[in-house]
Design an enzyme around this catalytic site. Structure first.
Site, PDB file in Angstrom:
ATOM      1  N   ASP A 318       0.817  -1.204   0.000  1.00 10.27           N
ATOM      2  CA  ASP A 318       0.000   0.000   0.000  1.00 10.27           C
ATOM      3  C   ASP A 318       0.855   1.260   0.000  1.00 10.27           C
ATOM      4  O   ASP A 318       1.918   1.317   0.617  1.00 10.27           O
ATOM      5  CB  ASP A 318      -0.893  -0.015   1.246  1.00 10.27           C
ATOM      6  CG  ASP A 318      -1.817   1.172   1.318  1.00 10.27           C
ATOM      7  OD1 ASP A 318      -2.682   1.310   0.434  1.00 10.27           O
ATOM      8  OD2 ASP A 318      -1.669   1.977   2.259  1.00 10.27           O
ATOM      9  N   GLU A 371       1.147  -0.444  -5.163  1.00 13.07           N
ATOM     10  CA  GLU A 371       0.202   0.641  -5.409  1.00 13.07           C
ATOM     11  C   GLU A 371       1.043   1.912  -5.495  1.00 13.07           C
ATOM     12  O   GLU A 371       1.368   2.519  -4.479  1.00 13.07           O
ATOM     13  CB  GLU A 371      -0.826   0.752  -4.285  1.00 13.07           C
ATOM     14  CG  GLU A 371      -1.897   1.786  -4.605  1.00 13.07           C
ATOM     15  CD  GLU A 371      -2.455   2.507  -3.390  1.00 13.07           C
ATOM     16  OE1 GLU A 371      -3.462   3.224  -3.546  1.00 13.07           O
ATOM     17  OE2 GLU A 371      -1.895   2.374  -2.291  1.00 13.07           O
TER      18      GLU A 371
END
Length: 641
Positions: A318, A371
């Site tokens: 993330d 990401e």
């Protein structure tokens, strides 16, 4: 109960362990630090170990000693590791505990165990003594993954938030447990044809509304849904249904809750001391100090822990962009340049490279996904070639451009066709996954269905068109739960999905379309064997912006396996529309998103369509087609005379 410190702490650390730890190269710390149940012929009990180098005093407190800070003092190791240890010779499985820490500066706190395998259910904040014993039944799946090249298989990801996928019928505020989820989710994903489930973070987090992205218990699945073994059972069951498991993983920041990692031993141990480097202004959370060897060992050990102990197949990392840039979400004067005066976070770059090298070395069947929302180069290039070493990257540019295009009234799409075609300019600069994720259906952005213009019929037609365009585009695919049946309202983490909506006729048609898309993606080599290199794609016709029609070809190693896509982005039926054919002969529709079974208007082409010797789009032969409204047709060569 005997609560006196054991004279022999039965240390789990060798000199080699300590050397690796201090060098930032110990990647199995979860077997050393933390609370470990011991069952031997000469001793039964729990060995505790915690890293607190700047503490003056540390003790274990818990239910078993009535939280008495003086009952079970820990001993500092007689070296410079900063590790404190204690062996308590009692059966303490399931007991709650924390570490009482007193710093040299007078700071006193009770901290949860950074390496705990289990925690109390929030809002309670203690760690629990637990084991990870489980009889796995997924060896055939793991062996298949060891022999699989992930870049040649169709990656079809169903992103899921465990707490809101479904709630109990008689109590919509009540979560499904891991075990209950295991009885429904694997079968559902199998029926729809998905290859992987991606779970938003399952690691223990104090605030449910963070969706799991504010982690406190990095080594523990959230107790909201069950025990560690319950989560293992969910993963195991998914694997037995031939469905892989991806976990969202958050090494970018952690919350400031007192029982967590922050200011752990009276100093900024896991985070940077300077808020210009150690505090995230957007998320009001602490940023890991990647320059500290022991912190890198903690994080990489954690990544490998989920892959090794929970048989996870992939990690989606993330907020990578927030790690790479020292000035991320900061204005001038709020960040500290690197030693060369630049904005790149050199320590984070090194950490990400070490992370990916460790994953590929110690768990080669697993893969990593970044990401990363900027144009940072070589995210998926090998570390030895100067890259970050990830296997995949989310294609955020494709997502933003495509959703922007689809939200426009079809009348004006002719002026924005470049938003659809631009992604192919950089499609092979990285190995991409096309994400339609949770971030696109929250905070007033509306569900995917409600982003689409037009009346209800056109909204569903547009959504089928969006999915067909995504599946025809190079790269892996991912959609968020609820989008497969066209949920009308945006995602709400406090509620389950609107499963009653899935029973409507257009919704059932959309589900049938997803099933057929996944099947086509699985069975047609042209859809996936060259998903990440230019050999698998060719534009056929992109010059008809006036009619908002584009055409492209997906290719495999066999010319006869090629698929011809033709997409009409307006609600106008176009008859006798001529398209250049890759090869002369006879073609048939293998997919038409306007088919009646998908709740379309059933504008179909003949079962067999013959090319004519009319040059078009640089081809010697062409096809005369009828293009259904707001739809994609997929044609495959059948034979020639």
């Amino acid at each position: 109960m005997n609560t006196a410190p054991h004279t022999d702490p039965k240390s789990r650390f060798t000199a080699f362990d300590l050397s690796l730890f201090k060098e930032g190269k110990h990647y199995q710390l979860y077997g050393k630090l933390g609370a470990h149940l011991v069952s031997e012929t000469d001793a039964q009990g729990v060995h505790f170990a915690v890293w607190a180098p700047n503490a003056e005093q540390v003790s274990v407190v818990g239910d078993f000693n009535h939280w008495d800070r003086t009952a079970n003092p820990m001993g500092r190791r007689p070296d410079d590791s900063g590790i404190w240890e204690l062996f308590i010779p009692d059966r303490l499985e399931g007991e709650c505990y924390k570490y009482y820490i007193k710093g040299y500066n007078g700071y006193e706190v009770e901290k949860g165990d950074p390496y705990a395998y289990a925690w109390e259910e929030p809002p309670r904040t203690a760690s629990r003594i637990a084991h990870l014993n489980y009889a796995w039944q997924d060896e055939s799946w793991l062996e298949k993954q060891r022999r699989t090249d992930i870049f040649t298989v169709p990656l079809k990801i169903y992103e899921t938030h465990i707490g809101s996928w479904k709630r109990h019928n008689d109590d919509p505020t009540s979560f499904l447990s891991y075990s209950q989820l295991a009885s429904e989710l694997p079968t559902y994903c199998k029926e729809l044809g998905f290859s992987h489930v991606e779970f938003m973070p399952v690691m223990e987090h104090p605030f449910y509304g963070s969706w799991g992205y504010q982690v406190v218990g990095y080594f523990a699945p959230s107790s909201r849904y069950g025990s560690p073994q319950d989560f293992m059972y969910l993963v195991d069951t998914l694997h037995q249904h031939d469905i892989g498991v991806i976990l969202d993983w958050v090494p970018s920041h952690f919350p400031t809750d007192e029982h967590g990692l922050g200011y752990f031993d009276g100093t900024h141990l896991y985070e940077h001391a300077d808020p210009k480097k150690g505090f995230h202004p957007d998320w009001k959370s602490s940023i890991f100090n990647y320059d500290r060897n022991e912190v890198r060992s903690f994080l990489i050990s954690n990544a490998l822990f989920w892959l090794e102990k929970y048989h996870i197949d992939g990690l989606r990392v993330d907020a990578v962009a927030s790690m790479l840039y020292l000035d991320y979400s900061r204005v001038e004067g709020q960040w500290i340049p690197n030693k060369y005066g630049g904005r790149e976070n050199l320590e984070a770059i090194q950490f990400l490279q070490e992370l990916n090298e460790a994953v590929h070395l110690y768990c080669p069947r697993a893969f990593t996904i970044a990401e990363e929302s900027t144009a940072w180069p070589r995210v998926t290039a090998p570390v030895q070639l100067g890259g970050l070493g990830f296997d995949f990257k989310w294609m955020m540019g494709w997502m933003h451009d495509t959703l922007s295009y689809f939200q426009k009234d079809p009348l004006y799409r002719r002026y924005h066709q470049g938003q659809l075609t631009f992604s192919m300019v950089y499609a092979y600069s990285e190995k991409f996954i096309l994400p339609l994720s949770h971030d696109e259906v929250v905070y007033g952005k509306a569900s995917l269905l409600k982003k689409m213009p037009g009346d209800a019929w056109q909204q569903f037609a547009n959504l089928r068109l969006l999915y067909a365009f995504m599946y025809g585009h190079p790269g892996g695919k991912m959609i968020y739960m609820g989008a497969e049946f066209g949920q009308s309202h945006e995602w709400k983490h406090d509620d389950g999905l609107s499963w009653d909506e899935s029973l409507g006729a257009p919704n059932r048609g959309l589900v049938a379309f997803i099933q057929d898309l996944n099947k086509l993606y699985q069975t047609e080599p042209a859809m996936h064997v060259h998903n990440y290199d230019p050999a698998g794609f060719e534009w056929n016709a992109i010059d008809d912006a006036v009619n908002s029609v584009i055409s492209w070809i997906r290719k495999s190693d066999e010319q006869d396996d090629s698929l011809l896509f033709v997409a009409n982005f307006t609600p106008v039926v176009r008859k006798n529309y001529r398209i250049g054919a890759p090869k002369k002969g006879f073609y048939s529709e293998v997919l038409n998103s306007d088919n009646l079974k998908y709740h379309g208007s059933d504008v179909l082409n003949d079962a067999i369509i013959e090319t004519a010797p009319i040059p078009y789009h640089g081809r010697t032969h062409s096809l005369s087609l009828i293009l259904p409204p707001l739809a994609v047709i997929v044609l495959k060569y059948q034979y020639d005379e």
